[in-house]
Design a protein around this motif. Structure first.
Motif, PDB file in Angstrom:
ATOM      1  N   UNK A 247      20.044  19.153  22.423  1.00 18.51           N
ATOM      2  CA  UNK A 247      19.589  18.567  23.675  1.00 18.51           C
ATOM      3  C   UNK A 247      19.808  19.530  24.841  1.00 18.51           C
ATOM      4  N   UNK A 248      20.924  20.237  24.836  1.00 12.39           N
ATOM      5  CA  UNK A 248      21.184  21.210  25.898  1.00 12.39           C
ATOM      6  C   UNK A 248      20.090  22.257  25.950  1.00 12.39           C
ATOM      7  N   UNK A 249      19.696  22.758  24.775  1.00 10.84           N
ATOM      8  CA  UNK A 249      18.668  23.794  24.753  1.00 10.84           C
ATOM      9  C   UNK A 249      17.335  23.261  25.273  1.00 10.84           C
ATOM     10  N   UNK A 250      16.988  22.040  24.902  1.00 13.47           N
ATOM     11  CA  UNK A 250      15.732  21.473  25.388  1.00 13.47           C
ATOM     12  C   UNK A 250      15.772  21.272  26.899  1.00 13.47           C
ATOM     13  N   UNK A 251      16.906  20.846  27.422  1.00 13.23           N
ATOM     14  CA  UNK A 251      17.035  20.653  28.869  1.00 13.23           C
ATOM     15  C   UNK A 251      17.001  21.982  29.611  1.00 13.23           C
ATOM     16  N   UNK A 252      17.539  23.025  28.993  1.00 12.78           N
ATOM     17  CA  UNK A 252      17.575  24.339  29.625  1.00 12.78           C
ATOM     18  C   UNK A 252      16.222  25.033  29.592  1.00 12.78           C
ATOM     19  N   UNK A 253      15.502  24.889  28.475  1.00 12.46           N
ATOM     20  CA  UNK A 253      14.342  25.745  28.237  1.00 12.46           C
ATOM     21  C   UNK A 253      13.000  25.035  28.273  1.00 12.46           C
ATOM     22  N   UNK A 254      12.977  23.713  28.451  1.00 14.31           N
ATOM     23  CA  UNK A 254      11.709  23.005  28.518  1.00 14.31           C
ATOM     24  C   UNK A 254      11.699  22.102  29.751  1.00 14.31           C
ATOM     25  N   UNK A 255      10.538  21.556  30.053  1.00 14.57           N
ATOM     26  CA  UNK A 255      10.415  20.589  31.151  1.00 14.57           C
ATOM     27  C   UNK A 255      10.282  19.171  30.606  1.00 14.57           C
ATOM     28  N   UNK A 256      10.581  18.959  29.317  1.00 15.03           N
ATOM     29  CA  UNK A 256      10.507  17.630  28.729  1.00 15.03           C
ATOM     30  C   UNK A 256      11.425  16.674  29.482  1.00 15.03           C
ATOM     31  N   UNK A 257      10.977  15.454  29.668  1.00 15.33           N
ATOM     32  CA  UNK A 257      11.788  14.458  30.346  1.00 15.33           C
ATOM     33  C   UNK A 257      13.001  14.065  29.520  1.00 15.33           C
ATOM     34  N   UNK A 258      13.976  13.458  30.187  1.00 13.98           N
ATOM     35  CA  UNK A 258      15.213  13.063  29.515  1.00 13.98           C
ATOM     36  C   UNK A 258      14.930  12.092  28.373  1.00 13.98           C
ATOM     37  N   UNK A 259      14.000  11.172  28.580  1.00 13.12           N
ATOM     38  CA  UNK A 259      13.687  10.211  27.520  1.00 13.12           C
ATOM     39  C   UNK A 259      13.094  10.912  26.304  1.00 13.12           C
ATOM     40  N   UNK A 260      12.208  11.883  26.551  1.00 11.30           N
ATOM     41  CA  UNK A 260      11.595  12.629  25.447  1.00 11.30           C
ATOM     42  C   UNK A 260      12.645  13.452  24.704  1.00 11.30           C
ATOM     43  N   UNK A 261      13.549  14.077  25.446  1.00  9.77           N
ATOM     44  CA  UNK A 261      14.610  14.865  24.818  1.00  9.77           C
ATOM     45  C   UNK A 261      15.523  13.975  23.984  1.00  9.77           C
ATOM     46  N   UNK A 262      15.841  12.806  24.512  1.00  9.18           N
ATOM     47  CA  UNK A 262      16.737  11.908  23.773  1.00  9.18           C
ATOM     48  C   UNK A 262      16.124  11.499  22.440  1.00  9.18           C
ATOM     49  N   UNK A 263      14.813  11.266  22.428  1.00 10.96           N
ATOM     50  CA  UNK A 263      14.148  10.913  21.161  1.00 10.96           C
ATOM     51  C   UNK A 263      14.145  12.098  20.200  1.00 10.96           C
ATOM     52  N   UNK A 264      13.883  13.286  20.730  1.00 13.94           N
ATOM     53  CA  UNK A 264      13.805  14.485  19.893  1.00 13.94           C
ATOM     54  C   UNK A 264      15.144  14.843  19.270  1.00 13.94           C
ATOM     55  N   UNK A 265      16.218  14.351  19.861  1.00 14.39           N
ATOM     56  CA  UNK A 265      17.556  14.695  19.375  1.00 14.39           C
ATOM     57  C   UNK A 265      18.225  13.548  18.645  1.00 14.39           C
ATOM     58  N   UNK A 266      17.492  12.461  18.417  1.00 16.78           N
ATOM     59  CA  UNK A 266      18.011  11.386  17.604  1.00 16.78           C
ATOM     60  C   UNK A 266      18.902  10.390  18.315  1.00 16.78           C
ATOM     61  N   UNK A 267      18.867  10.360  19.634  1.00 17.86           N
ATOM     62  CA  UNK A 267      19.736   9.429  20.361  1.00 17.86           C
ATOM     63  C   UNK A 267      19.159   8.023  20.457  1.00 17.86           C
ATOM     64  N   UNK A 268      17.847   7.934  20.381  1.00 18.60           N
ATOM     65  CA  UNK A 268      17.232   6.613  20.468  1.00 18.60           C
ATOM     66  C   UNK A 268      16.938   6.218  21.892  1.00 18.60           C
TER      67      UNK A 268
END
Length: 345
Positions: free
Chosen positions: A280-301
């Motif tokens: 999740x840290x890498x996605x937040x650092x290197x992409x503009x994906x929203x927090x909700x999208x990142x949470x899904x991509x990382x398995x948080x639900x």
């Protein structure tokens, strides 16, 4: 266009990647600027870098891996640089009074002092790190702190900025630091172009641990458990419950949990949590994906589940973390309530 000089100090036993990594970043940035044309003045200049290498006497030096590097000239003949970069390597285990004396005199004349890996030892021997917070390769942090008690040595980050002094951890961390300096000097577009060319992440923030989850934990001896570790890393969004992971390892859940902890030093749940936070840290650092999208991509639900994990591990919620380490704020991210930062080693 004005260029700034980067002077790279070469000495016997230098680590070749400590030299070539940052050099590739700075020269790549210059090529990028040349292709883009003038960027306008940013932080006082609009050009790239004039990179020069120099040894004490101008003679070739042999690296710790056996390669021979031919410098551009001798240090006493080198003009005062904008950035003075001191790489590390096996050679730093042995004092070099002549080089130490040169650094003591000429180091303060540079606008920016940079060390890669154990290059920090050379700067410390020259008295250039007193009273500062620094880092170096994790294997040498204790020695640096013992030999120089006036320096605050932090073994965790991949690089540390303290005023005009920047120090980095081992080898590839020099690339991370060089990219951060390029972004500071020339902007994100140039730094991102260089990072893509080198096929590396643009921004691993300085406070990211020197070890990834995979490096900091033990690697399981048994192949089925190693395969599970790799599966977790590659599929953070999947169901990573003990029951599912145990089935992949062809073990009962109880046997799997016991064996995983014995061989990796972590429970399966802790390992999964750390992998998801790191991803999740890498996605937040290197992409503009929203927090909700990142949470899904990382398995948080849910974003709230990811927020709780971030606060626990990092002392900051995802939106706050992005504001700190991503140069472009996420306009869709909701504000976070005040947090009391904590430090997790």
């Amino acid at each position: 266009m004005e260029q700034r000089t980067v002077l790279v100090v070469l000495s016997e036993g230098v680590q070749s990647l400590d030299v070539t990594g940052p050099v590739e970043v700075f020269t790549g940035a210059t090529r990028c600027v040349d292709s883009l044309g003038s960027l306008g003045s940013l932080n006082g200049f609009d050009g790239g870098y004039a990179v020069r290498t120099a040894s004490m006497d101008g003679a070739p030096v042999r690296t710790s891996s056996g390669l021979t590097l031919v410098p551009d000239g001798a240090l006493p003949d080198a003009p005062a640089p904008d950035t003075l970069l001191v790489p590390g390597g096996m050679g730093t285990r042995f004092p070099d009074p002549e080089l130490t004396g040169w650094l003591r005199v000429h180091g303060p004349r540079a606008r920016r002092l940079v060390s890669v890996c154990t290059g920090a030892i050379r700067l410390a021997e020259a008295g250039l790190l007193e009273g500062r917070r620094v880092t170096t390769h994790w294997a040498y942090c204790a020695k640096l702190a013992k030999d120089h008690p006036g320096i605050e040595v932090d073994p965790d980050p991949i690089y540390v900025r303290d005023g005009h002094v920047a120090t980095s951890a081992g080898v590839t961390a020099g690339i991370d630091l060089a990219l951060a300096l390029v972004e500071e000097d020339l902007g994100r577009e140039v730094a991102l172009t260089v990072a893509r060319h080198l096929v590396v992440f643009l921004r691993r923030p300085g406070n990211q641990a020197q070890f990834s989850v995979q490096l900091s934990s033990q690697t399981a001896r048994r192949e089925p458990l190693r395969e599970v570790q790799q599966w977790i890393t590659e599929h953070p969004a999947e169901d990573l419950s003990v029951a599912v992971l145990a089935a992949r390892a062809r073990l009962s859940p109880r046997h799997f949990a016991r064996a995983f902890r014995a061989e990796t030093g972590l429970t399966p749940g802790t390992y999964v949590e750390r992998v998801r936070v790191e991803h999740a840290r890498r996605l937040l650092e290197d992409t503009s994906d929203g927090v909700e999208e990142v949470s899904r991509a990382c398995g948080y639900g849910t974003p709230e589940a990811m927020r709780r994990a971030f606060v626990k591990a990092l002392g900051a919620a995802p939106a706050e973390y992005r504001r700190r380490f991503h140069p472009t704020p996420d306009p869709t991210a909701p504000p976070d309530p005040p947090l009391t930062p904590t430090h997790h080693r």
